[in-house]
Design a protein around this motif. Structure first.
Motif, PDB file in Angstrom:
ATOM      1  N   ASP A  78     -16.727  -6.423 -16.409  1.00  0.00           N
ATOM      2  CA  ASP A  78     -15.866  -7.709 -16.390  1.00  0.00           C
ATOM      3  C   ASP A  78     -14.826  -7.949 -17.633  1.00  0.00           C
ATOM      4  N   GLN A  79     -14.814  -6.827 -18.441  1.00  0.00           N
ATOM      5  CA  GLN A  79     -13.878  -6.741 -19.574  1.00  0.00           C
ATOM      6  C   GLN A  79     -12.334  -5.724 -19.137  1.00  0.00           C
ATOM      7  N   PRO A  80     -10.820  -6.047 -19.157  1.00  0.00           N
ATOM      8  CA  PRO A  80     -10.461  -4.872 -19.065  1.00  0.00           C
ATOM      9  C   PRO A  80      -9.986  -3.870 -20.106  1.00  0.00           C
ATOM     10  N   LYS A  81     -10.177  -2.924 -19.495  1.00  0.00           N
ATOM     11  CA  LYS A  81      -9.713  -1.858 -20.815  1.00  0.00           C
ATOM     12  C   LYS A  81      -8.482  -1.370 -21.619  1.00  0.00           C
ATOM     13  N   ILE A  82      -7.367  -2.239 -20.386  1.00  0.00           N
ATOM     14  CA  ILE A  82      -6.121  -2.307 -20.622  1.00  0.00           C
ATOM     15  C   ILE A  82      -5.738  -3.344 -19.818  1.00  0.00           C
ATOM     16  N   SER A  83      -5.147  -3.752 -20.683  1.00  0.00           N
ATOM     17  CA  SER A  83      -4.240  -5.180 -20.987  1.00  0.00           C
ATOM     18  C   SER A  83      -3.282  -5.200 -21.186  1.00  0.00           C
ATOM     19  N   VAL A  84      -2.127  -4.804 -19.895  1.00  0.00           N
ATOM     20  CA  VAL A  84      -0.650  -4.920 -20.715  1.00  0.00           C
ATOM     21  C   VAL A  84       0.631  -5.986 -20.115  1.00  0.00           C
ATOM     22  N   GLU A  85       1.636  -6.370 -20.614  1.00  0.00           N
ATOM     23  CA  GLU A  85       1.991  -7.267 -20.468  1.00  0.00           C
ATOM     24  C   GLU A  85       3.644  -6.524 -20.425  1.00  0.00           C
ATOM     25  N   GLY A  86       4.495  -7.160 -19.202  1.00  0.00           N
ATOM     26  CA  GLY A  86       6.590  -5.921 -19.744  1.00  0.00           C
ATOM     27  C   GLY A  86       6.105  -5.319 -18.800  1.00  0.00           C
ATOM     28  N   ALA A  87       5.353  -4.938 -17.087  1.00  0.00           N
ATOM     29  CA  ALA A  87       5.414  -4.043 -16.688  1.00  0.00           C
ATOM     30  C   ALA A  87       6.672  -4.640 -15.660  1.00  0.00           C
ATOM     31  N   SER A  88       8.269  -3.858 -15.831  1.00  0.00           N
ATOM     32  CA  SER A  88       8.840  -4.085 -15.564  1.00  0.00           C
ATOM     33  C   SER A  88       9.237  -3.869 -13.056  1.00  0.00           C
ATOM     34  N   LEU A  89       8.536  -2.505 -12.358  1.00  0.00           N
ATOM     35  CA  LEU A  89       8.436  -2.789 -11.343  1.00  0.00           C
ATOM     36  C   LEU A  89       7.837  -3.856 -10.422  1.00  0.00           C
ATOM     37  N   VAL A  90       8.769  -4.713  -9.734  1.00  0.00           N
ATOM     38  CA  VAL A  90       7.722  -5.752  -9.253  1.00  0.00           C
ATOM     39  C   VAL A  90       7.580  -5.780  -8.370  1.00  0.00           C
ATOM     40  N   ASN A  91       7.818  -4.581  -6.716  1.00  0.00           N
ATOM     41  CA  ASN A  91       6.620  -4.127  -5.522  1.00  0.00           C
ATOM     42  C   ASN A  91       7.120  -2.774  -5.363  1.00  0.00           C
ATOM     43  N   GLY A  92       6.054  -2.376  -4.233  1.00  0.00           N
ATOM     44  CA  GLY A  92       5.921  -1.294  -3.604  1.00  0.00           C
ATOM     45  C   GLY A  92       4.853  -1.076  -3.333  1.00  0.00           C
ATOM     46  N   THR A  93       4.348   1.096  -2.777  1.00  0.00           N
ATOM     47  CA  THR A  93       3.289   1.387  -1.971  1.00  0.00           C
ATOM     48  C   THR A  93       1.908   1.388  -2.995  1.00  0.00           C
ATOM     49  N   THR A  94       0.927   1.841  -2.250  1.00  0.00           N
ATOM     50  CA  THR A  94      -0.309   2.036  -3.414  1.00  0.00           C
ATOM     51  C   THR A  94      -0.641   3.375  -2.527  1.00  0.00           C
ATOM     52  N   GLY A  95      -1.767   3.955  -3.728  1.00  0.00           N
ATOM     53  CA  GLY A  95      -2.322   5.323  -3.050  1.00  0.00           C
ATOM     54  C   GLY A  95      -2.925   6.054  -4.293  1.00  0.00           C
ATOM     55  N   VAL A  96      -3.087   7.103  -4.822  1.00  0.00           N
ATOM     56  CA  VAL A  96      -4.168   7.641  -5.436  1.00  0.00           C
ATOM     57  C   VAL A  96      -3.695   9.322  -5.539  1.00  0.00           C
ATOM     58  N   ALA A  97      -3.952   9.711  -6.874  1.00  0.00           N
ATOM     59  CA  ALA A  97      -3.372  10.657  -7.163  1.00  0.00           C
ATOM     60  C   ALA A  97      -3.950  11.288  -8.167  1.00  0.00           C
ATOM     61  N   THR A  98      -3.677  12.569  -8.203  1.00  0.00           N
ATOM     62  CA  THR A  98      -4.442  13.646  -8.852  1.00  0.00           C
ATOM     63  C   THR A  98      -3.559  14.636  -9.581  1.00  0.00           C
ATOM     64  N   PHE A  99      -3.764  14.719 -11.215  1.00  0.00           N
ATOM     65  CA  PHE A  99      -2.968  15.571 -12.149  1.00  0.00           C
ATOM     66  C   PHE A  99      -3.587  16.708 -12.622  1.00  0.00           C
TER      67      PHE A  99
END
Length: 514
Positions: A479-500
């Motif tokens: 229940d503790q975040p591995k990553i926590s950041v502030e200042g993300a710039s993009l407001v909205n968009g779609t969602t999905g899954v990916a592999t590299f």
């Protein structure tokens, strides 16, 4: 609802036994619902739309322990010359029954076969439908159209025209004869509710179900139009109260919505209580023309309806969905929340769009096979601003230590594919890294990364909370975040899954507004 929705549980079981023993259904077409199965879902857990293809106006029935959906085929009017049906034992896996009614069996119907409404009476299956899109004044010019009735010995047809002409073929009280619903009350009296062009009528059906009766004042049609009614009549009964539902707005526009009224009588008066289902700019638009499913012996209700994917523009691109419908303690209906889930339990991933790799569903997981060093993604047609996004990620054994798989969110320009999109990516690497990356027109930049224990060939829960300019990433059961950041710039968009890189599997996708 129809006959099996409004009788007592004891009678419900007796009717099902009668159906089962009277008719012989092909084994390859129908399965039997498991006794006492509690289908307690929050939405279509295997994904909305829950059926592939363009359909609209879904009405419902329960026949031979199966749930049935009877929709309109959402095509240009001249191509709407047939009706399909779908059946399911669990509201997850659906069997298609094509061409249950065609204009070959309804000689007066030429086009615009719409909004089927099913009923079962006296050992026969009835299907009421609109055809030819009749307009006011056209019957006087010799043009035929309106509401017809067809009959069959089986719920999957074939349905044959019962009377050789429309049952209701003229305007009465200014109501266009379309969008009918058939409701059978506890006393066995059947009613047909219908109407377009902002007027609604009710009429009695005689016991033969193919002719109209009269009311005590010797009239055949009673106007029951509530405020803001447009079309799409639907009637259910609960705890002695009559719930009349309909659609407001224009069917081709984003403002299409479902509203309702409550009355003490099947004849009203129906005073508008307000909308309960309407567009959500994060999920879908044009949500309307509903049916209702009640799981027998429970207070579990679902609202079936059609809606339009956010990025689609063809007016006929309508898809079938269902979400949970809840009643408040005072008997009113709570606002319906359109939810986004997909556990891939139906073996399909309807509504997803892919780029790169080879995608398929295996063991209730969305699997991608991708070549080493290549990229692939699968995205949904959503547009969340603030989002809670959760899914499981399973890295295939043997993944290259420099590669990863995970979730993408707030994605812009998804139509440009994995090489050209902009957005955020949370990836798990088998080397023991959780990374948050940004993409700008396909250019990949590391935002931040942390060490973590990452196992291959096991499902790892990943949860992203993106609220305002803050992003928090949870991995596993912590229940503790591995990553926590502030200042993300993009407001909205779609969602999905990916592999590299190499292959991966994804499961239990869930999105909601925090």
């Amino acid at each position: 609802m129809h006959i099996l929705h409004s009788i007592t549980q004891h009678l419900f079981l007796a009717v099902l036994l009668h159906i089962h023993t009277t008719f012989s259904f092909p084994v390859q077409e129908l399965e039997t619902l498991q006794p006492n199965l509690q289908l307690n879902y929050t939405t279509a857990e295997a994904g909305n739309p829950f059926i592939g293809g363009w359909y609209a106006d879904p009405d419902t029935a329960i026949y031979d322990d199966l749930y049935w959906i009877y929709p309109t085929s959402s095509l240009p009017y001249e191509q709407q010359t047939f009706l399909d049906a779908f059946s399911s034992a669990d509201l997850i896996t659906w069997t298609k029954h094509p061409n249950i009614l065609t204009i070959d069996n309804v000689k007066w119907a030429k086009k615009a076969v719409w909004a089927p409404a099913p009923a079962f009476v006296n050992g026969k299956y009835y299907l009421y439908f609109g055809a030819n899109d009749i307009q006011e004044g056209e019957p006087e010019k010799g043009l035929i159209g309106g509401i017809g009735v067809a009959v069959s010995d089986h719920p999957y047809g074939p349905y044959i025209d019962a009377i050789g002409k429309p049952l209701i073929g003229e305007y009465h009280n200014k109501a266009q004869p379309i969008d009918q619903d058939v409701f059978i009350d506890d006393d066995g009296q059947a009613y047909i509710y219908y109407g377009g062009h902002e007027h609604a009528n009710v009429a009695k059906l005689n016991p033969d179900m193919i002719s109209l009766g009269t009311f005590s004042d010797n009239t055949t049609f009673k106007e029951i139009t509530p405020d803001k009614y447009v079309e799409g009549s639907q009637m259910i009964k609960r705890n002695g109260k009559y719930y009349f539902m309909w659609s407001e707005g224009g069917w081709t526009g984003p403002d299409y919505a479902v509203a309702y009224a409550i009355a003490d009588s099947p004849l009203g008066p129906f005073n508008t209580r307000g909308r309960i289902l309407q567009q959500d700019s994060a999920i879908a638009k044009g949500s309307g023309h509903n049916g209702v499913i009640r799981v027998p012996g429970t207070e579990i209700y679902y609202i079936t309806y059609h809606r339009r994917p956010l990025t689609e523009t063809d007016r006929n691109h309508r898809v079938l969905c269902y979400d949970r419908m809840y009643f408040n303690p005072d008997g009113t209906i709570a606002n319906v929340n359109m939810l986004v889930k997909d556990n891939f339990a139906d073996g399909d991933f309807v509504g997803w769009k892919t780029d790169g790799g080879e995608w398929k569903v295996v063991d209730k997981r969305l699997q991608v096979d991708a070549k080493l060093g290549s990229a692939a993604f699968a995205v949904q047609d959503t547009n969340f601003t603030d989002v809670a996004f959760e899914a499981t990620v399973q890295l295939s054994a043997g993944n290259n230590e420099t590669e990863s798989a995970g979730l993408v969110f707030k994605v812009k320009d998804a139509t440009k594919g994995v090489a050209g999109f902009s957005g955020y990516y949370v990836g798990l690497a088998p080397s023991g890294i959780v990374k948050l990356e940004t993409f700008e027109a396909g250019v990949r930049t590391n935002y931040t990364s942390v060490s973590a224990r990452i196992e291959t060939t096991v499902d790892i829960r990943v949860c992203i909370q993106a609220i305002g300019e803050n992003i928090r990433v949870f991995v596993g059961d912590s229940d503790q975040p591995k990553i926590s950041v502030e200042g993300a710039s993009l407001v909205n968009g779609t969602t999905g899954v990916a592999t590299f890189g190499a292959g991966a599997q994804f499961g239990n996708v869930s999105l909601s507004k925090p």
